[in-house]
Design a protein around this motif. Sequence first.
Motif, short mmCIF file in Angstrom:
data_model
loop_
_atom_site.label_atom_id
_atom_site.label_comp_id
_atom_site.label_asym_id
_atom_site.label_seq_id
_atom_site.Cartn_x
_atom_site.Cartn_y
_atom_site.Cartn_z
N ALA A 210 0.81 -1.22 0.00
CA ALA A 210 0.00 0.00 0.00
C ALA A 210 0.85 1.27 0.00
N CYS A 211 2.12 1.13 0.39
CA CYS A 211 2.99 2.31 0.47
C CYS A 211 3.96 2.42 -0.70
N GLU A 212 3.82 1.55 -1.70
CA GLU A 212 4.69 1.65 -2.86
C GLU A 212 4.30 2.86 -3.68
N GLU A 213 5.16 3.87 -3.70
CA GLU A 213 4.86 5.12 -4.40
C GLU A 213 4.61 4.88 -5.88
N GLY A 214 3.53 5.48 -6.38
CA GLY A 214 3.18 5.33 -7.78
C GLY A 214 2.33 4.12 -8.09
N GLY A 215 2.15 3.24 -7.11
CA GLY A 215 1.37 2.04 -7.32
C GLY A 215 -0.12 2.31 -7.18
N GLU A 216 -0.93 1.40 -7.73
CA GLU A 216 -2.38 1.57 -7.68
C GLU A 216 -2.89 1.57 -6.25
N GLN A 217 -2.33 0.69 -5.41
CA GLN A 217 -2.78 0.64 -4.01
C GLN A 217 -2.48 1.95 -3.30
N ASN A 218 -1.32 2.51 -3.55
CA ASN A 218 -0.95 3.77 -2.90
C ASN A 218 -1.86 4.90 -3.34
N ARG A 219 -2.23 4.91 -4.62
CA ARG A 219 -3.16 5.95 -5.11
C ARG A 219 -4.53 5.80 -4.45
#
Length: 309
Positions: A210-219
């Motif tokens: 969830a904290c991967e920057e730029g990832g769908e989960q983070n968005r």
Amino acid sequence: MAIERIAIERIAFIGKGAVGLLHASIMAEHLGYDAVEFVMDDERFARHAGETVTVNGAPCAVPTVPASAAKPVDLVILTVKATGLAQAIDTMEPLVGPGTRILSLLNGVTSEEAVSARYGWEHVALSITQGMDAVFIDGALTYTHPGEIRLGAGPLTAAGVIEDIDDVLTHSGIAHTVETDIRHRMWTKLMLNVGINQTCMVYGGTYGSACEEGGEQNRCLVAAMREALAVARAEGVAVTETDLAEMVALVAGLDPDGMPSMAQDRVNRRPTEVELFSGTIVRLAERHGILVPQNRWLYDRVRAIEESW
């Protein structure tokens, strides 16, 4: 030398899941195993008789008693899921005497209202937990970060209640902070849960994914939190972008392989607290005329996953 006494000497927990096991085990280690207990309604107590749960690999030695054998205590701590709150309010009745303090560690911003409707506001504190990375699956609780409790007085909380709870938490080894504006802290935690719990549940994710920057989960995480921020401000609570950034940073500091409670609910196929999170945001957003498409989508996805079980 006189032995220091504290006003709260006997504590009962209602709720033997991750939050309850973590806090009860720490408190019992500091105060003694005769000072802390779990209380269950009689039917639940009979159903779970003989079961052993572990905390970081060691059997939990905190005793569990049926409600029919329970007696009034100095402090009741509620650690159930929101779906079990109504039952918990009934179960705790024999524990509540004239001076019993009550601390609800449930998610959301409404559990104290439900408790006070039954037992009055005088001895009820407002509180949240944050920063814990506890995972409870198949009777085993594991954690590396115990987190902390934030607490404060409600408008009608009696003088001395917060001080007594502060004192026992200090003696119990529980990290905590007394807030001057606890409602702001509660809404900040709700904002966090709206993002991290629902995102990880819907995507089957972890704190790390969830904290991967730029990832769908983070968005998804940030969008859902920003909608909750807008609703909080409409409710008169000054939650800020700084608060949002701090909560995201808090999650980024947790075990990347860990997961919040709703993601654990997906693994265990248990009812979730979606009504408490996106359900609350959507209902309040409608009242204030605010668009919250991310939370509407999350609500629908969580319900669809639950219905598939």
